[in-house]
Design a protein around this motif. Sequence first.
Motif, PDB file in Angstrom:
ATOM      1  N   ASN A  80      -4.573   3.273   2.076  1.00  0.00           N
ATOM      2  CA  ASN A  80      -4.564   1.789   1.910  1.00  0.00           C
ATOM      3  C   ASN A  80      -4.651   1.143   0.606  1.00  0.00           C
ATOM      4  O   ASN A  80      -4.731   0.003   0.321  1.00  0.00           O
ATOM      5  CB  ASN A  80      -5.430   1.218   2.912  1.00  0.00           C
ATOM      6  CG  ASN A  80      -5.072   1.397   4.715  1.00  0.00           C
ATOM      7  OD1 ASN A  80      -3.823   1.455   4.734  1.00  0.00           O
ATOM      8  ND2 ASN A  80      -5.996   1.515   5.329  1.00  0.00           N
ATOM      9  N   ASN A  94      -5.144  -5.021   3.752  1.00  0.00           N
ATOM     10  CA  ASN A  94      -5.718  -4.329   2.488  1.00  0.00           C
ATOM     11  C   ASN A  94      -5.087  -4.805   1.281  1.00  0.00           C
ATOM     12  O   ASN A  94      -5.818  -4.504   0.182  1.00  0.00           O
ATOM     13  CB  ASN A  94      -5.261  -2.798   2.750  1.00  0.00           C
ATOM     14  CG  ASN A  94      -5.738  -2.301   3.900  1.00  0.00           C
ATOM     15  OD1 ASN A  94      -7.095  -2.182   3.854  1.00  0.00           O
ATOM     16  ND2 ASN A  94      -5.326  -1.834   4.879  1.00  0.00           N
ATOM     17  N   ARG A 150      15.305   0.613  -5.503  1.00  0.00           N
ATOM     18  CA  ARG A 150      14.725   1.780  -4.512  1.00  0.00           C
ATOM     19  C   ARG A 150      14.921   1.349  -3.048  1.00  0.00           C
ATOM     20  O   ARG A 150      15.084   2.082  -2.201  1.00  0.00           O
ATOM     21  CB  ARG A 150      13.305   1.657  -4.854  1.00  0.00           C
ATOM     22  CG  ARG A 150      12.239   1.999  -3.883  1.00  0.00           C
ATOM     23  CD  ARG A 150      12.382   3.519  -3.506  1.00  0.00           C
ATOM     24  NE  ARG A 150      11.944   4.538  -4.347  1.00  0.00           N
ATOM     25  CZ  ARG A 150      12.035   5.745  -4.171  1.00  0.00           C
ATOM     26  NH1 ARG A 150      12.961   6.341  -3.257  1.00  0.00           N
ATOM     27  NH2 ARG A 150      11.200   6.697  -4.989  1.00  0.00           N
ATOM     28  N   THR A 152       0.728  -1.209   0.034  1.00  0.00           N
ATOM     29  CA  THR A 152      -0.019   0.006   0.026  1.00  0.00           C
ATOM     30  C   THR A 152       1.090   1.202  -0.052  1.00  0.00           C
ATOM     31  O   THR A 152       2.223   1.159   0.402  1.00  0.00           O
ATOM     32  CB  THR A 152      -0.884   0.163   1.231  1.00  0.00           C
ATOM     33  OG1 THR A 152       0.027   0.171   2.260  1.00  0.00           O
ATOM     34  CG2 THR A 152      -1.736  -1.061   1.147  1.00  0.00           C
ATOM     35  N   ALA A 159       0.762   3.476   2.349  1.00  0.00           N
ATOM     36  CA  ALA A 159       1.100   3.881   3.747  1.00  0.00           C
ATOM     37  C   ALA A 159       2.491   2.806   3.761  1.00  0.00           C
ATOM     38  O   ALA A 159       3.318   3.382   4.285  1.00  0.00           O
ATOM     39  CB  ALA A 159       0.056   3.345   4.411  1.00  0.00           C
ATOM     40  N   ASP A 160       2.626   1.641   3.252  1.00  0.00           N
ATOM     41  CA  ASP A 160       3.442   0.742   3.602  1.00  0.00           C
ATOM     42  C   ASP A 160       4.713   1.427   2.817  1.00  0.00           C
ATOM     43  O   ASP A 160       5.893   1.158   3.306  1.00  0.00           O
ATOM     44  CB  ASP A 160       3.254  -0.642   3.205  1.00  0.00           C
ATOM     45  CG  ASP A 160       2.335  -1.444   4.149  1.00  0.00           C
ATOM     46  OD1 ASP A 160       2.131  -0.644   5.065  1.00  0.00           O
ATOM     47  OD2 ASP A 160       1.700  -2.465   3.824  1.00  0.00           O
ATOM     48  N   GLU A 179       1.648   9.395   7.842  1.00  0.00           N
ATOM     49  CA  GLU A 179       0.389  10.076   7.277  1.00  0.00           C
ATOM     50  C   GLU A 179       0.606  11.248   6.911  1.00  0.00           C
ATOM     51  O   GLU A 179      -0.126  12.183   6.059  1.00  0.00           O
ATOM     52  CB  GLU A 179      -0.393  10.014   8.527  1.00  0.00           C
ATOM     53  CG  GLU A 179      -1.274   8.745   8.333  1.00  0.00           C
ATOM     54  CD  GLU A 179      -1.907   8.169   9.977  1.00  0.00           C
ATOM     55  OE1 GLU A 179      -1.685   9.013  10.982  1.00  0.00           O
ATOM     56  OE2 GLU A 179      -2.232   7.060  10.064  1.00  0.00           O
ATOM     57  N   PHE A 199       2.129  -1.337  12.297  1.00  0.00           N
ATOM     58  CA  PHE A 199       1.593  -0.878  11.086  1.00  0.00           C
ATOM     59  C   PHE A 199       1.613  -1.326   9.785  1.00  0.00           C
ATOM     60  O   PHE A 199       0.641  -1.579   9.015  1.00  0.00           O
ATOM     61  CB  PHE A 199       1.853   0.827  10.962  1.00  0.00           C
ATOM     62  CG  PHE A 199       1.138   1.815  10.144  1.00  0.00           C
ATOM     63  CD1 PHE A 199      -0.218   1.767  10.183  1.00  0.00           C
ATOM     64  CD2 PHE A 199       1.688   2.409   9.356  1.00  0.00           C
ATOM     65  CE1 PHE A 199      -1.081   2.472   9.414  1.00  0.00           C
ATOM     66  CE2 PHE A 199       1.119   3.278   8.338  1.00  0.00           C
ATOM     67  CZ  PHE A 199      -0.363   3.351   8.304  1.00  0.00           C
ATOM     68  N   LEU A 200       2.723  -1.657   9.414  1.00  0.00           N
ATOM     69  CA  LEU A 200       3.281  -2.053   8.112  1.00  0.00           C
ATOM     70  C   LEU A 200       2.716  -3.270   7.758  1.00  0.00           C
ATOM     71  O   LEU A 200       1.929  -3.783   7.051  1.00  0.00           O
ATOM     72  CB  LEU A 200       4.743  -2.083   8.202  1.00  0.00           C
ATOM     73  CG  LEU A 200       5.510  -2.508   6.903  1.00  0.00           C
ATOM     74  CD1 LEU A 200       5.275  -1.324   5.938  1.00  0.00           C
ATOM     75  CD2 LEU A 200       6.787  -3.058   6.634  1.00  0.00           C
ATOM     76  N   ARG A 220       4.816   6.242  11.832  1.00  0.00           N
ATOM     77  CA  ARG A 220       3.220   6.011  11.157  1.00  0.00           C
ATOM     78  C   ARG A 220       2.765   7.332  11.229  1.00  0.00           C
ATOM     79  O   ARG A 220       2.139   7.849  10.193  1.00  0.00           O
ATOM     80  CB  ARG A 220       2.411   5.273  12.296  1.00  0.00           C
ATOM     81  CG  ARG A 220       1.235   5.040  11.790  1.00  0.00           C
ATOM     82  CD  ARG A 220       0.069   4.481  13.134  1.00  0.00           C
ATOM     83  NE  ARG A 220      -1.208   4.630  12.681  1.00  0.00           N
ATOM     84  CZ  ARG A 220      -2.096   3.910  12.957  1.00  0.00           C
ATOM     85  NH1 ARG A 220      -1.649   2.642  13.612  1.00  0.00           N
ATOM     86  NH2 ARG A 220      -3.394   4.026  12.622  1.00  0.00           N
ATOM     87  N   VAL A 226       6.075   4.191   4.994  1.00  0.00           N
ATOM     88  CA  VAL A 226       6.805   3.592   6.228  1.00  0.00           C
ATOM     89  C   VAL A 226       8.158   2.947   5.926  1.00  0.00           C
ATOM     90  O   VAL A 226       9.104   3.232   6.725  1.00  0.00           O
ATOM     91  CB  VAL A 226       5.901   2.473   6.864  1.00  0.00           C
ATOM     92  CG1 VAL A 226       6.322   1.675   8.140  1.00  0.00           C
ATOM     93  CG2 VAL A 226       4.602   3.199   7.342  1.00  0.00           C
ATOM     94  N   GLN A 277      -8.272  -4.518  -1.257  1.00  0.00           N
ATOM     95  CA  GLN A 277      -8.128  -3.571  -2.488  1.00  0.00           C
ATOM     96  C   GLN A 277      -8.169  -4.341  -3.639  1.00  0.00           C
ATOM     97  O   GLN A 277      -8.843  -3.824  -4.602  1.00  0.00           O
ATOM     98  CB  GLN A 277      -6.797  -2.702  -2.304  1.00  0.00           C
ATOM     99  CG  GLN A 277      -6.890  -1.774  -1.201  1.00  0.00           C
ATOM    100  CD  GLN A 277      -8.084  -1.012  -1.091  1.00  0.00           C
ATOM    101  OE1 GLN A 277      -8.431  -0.389  -1.974  1.00  0.00           O
ATOM    102  NE2 GLN A 277      -8.400  -0.193   0.047  1.00  0.00           N
ATOM    103  N   MET A 309       7.919   9.796  -0.825  1.00  0.00           N
ATOM    104  CA  MET A 309       9.142   9.065  -0.333  1.00  0.00           C
ATOM    105  C   MET A 309      10.598   9.556  -0.331  1.00  0.00           C
ATOM    106  O   MET A 309      11.207   9.383   0.646  1.00  0.00           O
ATOM    107  CB  MET A 309       9.056   7.740  -0.806  1.00  0.00           C
ATOM    108  CG  MET A 309       8.005   6.749  -0.594  1.00  0.00           C
ATOM    109  SD  MET A 309       7.900   5.245  -1.772  1.00  0.00           S
ATOM    110  CE  MET A 309       9.334   4.471  -1.229  1.00  0.00           C
TER     111      MET A 309
END
Lengths: 268, 290, 361
Positions: A155, C10, C230, A110, A112-113, A142, C2-3, A138, A116, C14, A173
């Motif tokens: 997500n 998801n 990356r 995602t 978010a990942d 965000e 979180f990760l 985290r 992170v 998704q 990033m």
Amino acid sequence: MTLGTEFAGTEFASEVLPLRAEGLTRRFGRFTALRSVSVSLRQNEIHGLIGPNGAGKTTLLRLLGGQDQPERGGEIWLSGQRVTHRAAWKRARLGLGRSFQRARLFTDMTIADNLVLAIRGRSFARGGNYTSGGAQIRQAAERAMAEVSLAERSNELVRNLSHGERRLVELAMAFAGTADSESRVVLLDEPLAGLGAGETVQATEVIRRNKNGRAVLMIEHDLDAVFELADRITVLIAGEAVVEGTREEVLRDPRVRAAYLPAGGADR
Amino acid sequence: MSFEFLLLQVLNGLHHGLLLFLVAGGLSLIFGLLGVVNLAHGSFYMFGAWLAWWASGVFGSYWLALPVLLVLVALGAFGLERALFRYIYDKPHLVHVLLTYGLVLLLDEARSLLWDDDVHGLEAPPPFARSLELGEDLPDYPVWRLVVSGFCLLLALGLWWLSSRTRFGAAVRAGVERREMAEGLGIDTPRLFLLVFVLGATLAGLAGALATPIASVYPGLDAQVLILSFVVVVVGGIGSLSGAFFAALVIGVADTLARDLVPAFAGVAVYLLMFAALVWRPEGVLAKRN
Amino acid sequence: MFLRSATRRNSVRQAAASDASHESFTRLRNLASRWRDGPAPLVFLLPPLLVATWFVPDYDLQRLAKFLIFAILAMGLDFLAGRGHLVSLGQAGFFAIGAYSFALLAGTCDGEPLLSLLLGMLVAGLIAGGFACLAGVPALRTRGVYFLMVTLALGQMVFYALHDIPLFGGSDGIFVCASPRAIEVLSLSGSRVYYLMTVASFGFAVLLFWCLRRSFFGTLLGASATAEVRLAALGYAVLPIRLAAFTLVGAVAGYAGALEAMRFRFVNPELATWHLSGLLLVMVILGGRNRLWGAVLGAALVIGLEDLLVYWFPDHWQIGIGVLAVVVALFLPNGVLFFARRLSFRRLGVWLVRQKESPLR
């Protein structure tokens, strides 16, 4: 911030400048992609890198980022440390962030990942480890997503994003970080290429807002954007840094006008 | 072990290496151009060898058998490319491995069904069915080996000419360098792929056929040659004919000498050499930088 | 934290939401995916496996054990090849190293039989892992096709080493020289003790790879596969990540090798043959890449099919495996497990249509 070019090359300058490179040359077989190029970035400045296709811009960025090695004789310093032969990941831990021309993201994760991972990698620089600082990271992720207006879609898998959205994630990033783990030098490879009108405005804003506390090197084909954003500009033509200076100095140079501007629009 | 004997073994090693080059050169080009990991490449060698043995028996002459088996191997490769390989060019390596692994099993079973699982030998064909007497302490040296070595050298020269002096060669090199470039230049890539695949397979078949009159044919020939060819490609660099040539010679000599000098480690020596090469230069020792 | 959670929750939701409008279908898919990637199926799989200990004849227990051993091997290879895109064709080498280590060392410890056997298995795993680590340093300097060839050569090197070095008994192999008491335990009431050990090992392997997949390490390995450059540019050293995975999977293969050595109390170089590595890849892809249970399902299908084939065509049973590999490569490259991303029948249709078109488009 009054360091001028006259100090470049001295020990003093190399300690202060966030990134300095001297005499970078790169040959591919018989073809010389870069010929003894020097460039230095300063704190709180955006440094534009322009030049026609094939001038060696991306090659230079690869050398600075550690994706490629210069020929003998070239040297690179990051915050005063010589990093010429250090691997990319070691440079990243010294605070070097970069974006790629073709978005290279973790497509099966995602948004978010992705962020992170970026922030966590950077936090190694300050003695973090693979698991520390969960909450801050985290939050930083965000914040970074909000900056490019992707917070609600945090997500979503990157695989499902449009090209422009991927570029924005790349950008986020490159800049993202917690308070104590920010990138200090950021290399951007055509961050605006392929963006829609709204996205271009947004990306420009992100870059401008984040230049404080950082040194940014930006390759860009969109001259309007470069002239608007960059504090200093280097022009690469056929592997050589032809001129470096402010917008006016660059535009005044006859070689630049001859080699570059007719194609890009003479009225700029 | 006398010096002369060692010299003789080096000669044997070069012979071994030249045959290996015929297999590995094709393999390397197929990797480089088509991007296909072809585990079944050794099977073409195996079929070349078994067909040589079988057809020599049927026609009564090795020389008659040779063209027939080359045509058969080429036809087989043509059929496989059209029926299977062309559908997997753009798939991940994992799929290539799976498909060609399946082919290895099928071709091996086909061999077993067509013939048997025994070891067979073949006499060297008439004008060369002699051996040179080299002295009391030394084994006789078969003329056939010299002939094959010379022929392989000629073939290598021919391949070099083909790759560096012809339009076909230029197209192949452009394709190895960058496939889109070849397509952009108006090269009919599907046909080029087919040609290179069939050429590579036929060369492997030819190598098998040339090796048969001295080395016997037996099951398991395919894997043996395949894996040695892989070592050659790893050392020589993918897509490089000259790299494959020199690597094949080095590997051939090393393999042969190891069998005499350190019999307990004979099988391992070549692979150790490969690992040393990898530590030194991971992109292939003889490959061009970049 | 979180990760992890975000990825797991998801990725499924998704992917499903983007193309499926039927909510029930989506829900079913979510459920399937959670089952597919979690250890929950163990709850249903373990009881019958355990019950089988007392009701299944000895010979069939051996074959069940074979399936379990291959499932362990395939899970490991899937972690490497499916998650990390490190397609290794040399796993049989580590398998054999583990088997031989066990065969040679099991007799040196004459303590409590079960404990000494367990110790032997762990040491076998450690030795195989050590070899994997040593070999991984040069091998992992290569990418893609090179890695494939190098690992294939690696397995072959092990084969020749076992074949040529006198200590290992040549092509005849050697007997497992466990202590008499250990042998006694192994043959106690048929091979039940051995079988139970295998089932337990399988359970642990499932849990191990489940944890690895969820862990940050597993995420990094996956990231190194999708965008290596990356990942390095973010400050992660890619080689240690890959080396750790390669070593760990090598160690697991070695442990499985020790189990295999106990099965017939006999080892030979055939354990290192590259056909075994190839068979493992068939299992991984057939079951579904990068899925915890994919490898297990693949192992079950392949071993089951092999048993049938050997029964029907004792001389040419490999034809069936060959056809299976070709068919899977052409029609089921995403495997058969639950809802593969693209349905196989649609692919078959596409393939039939595509035959008339250019192969490259």
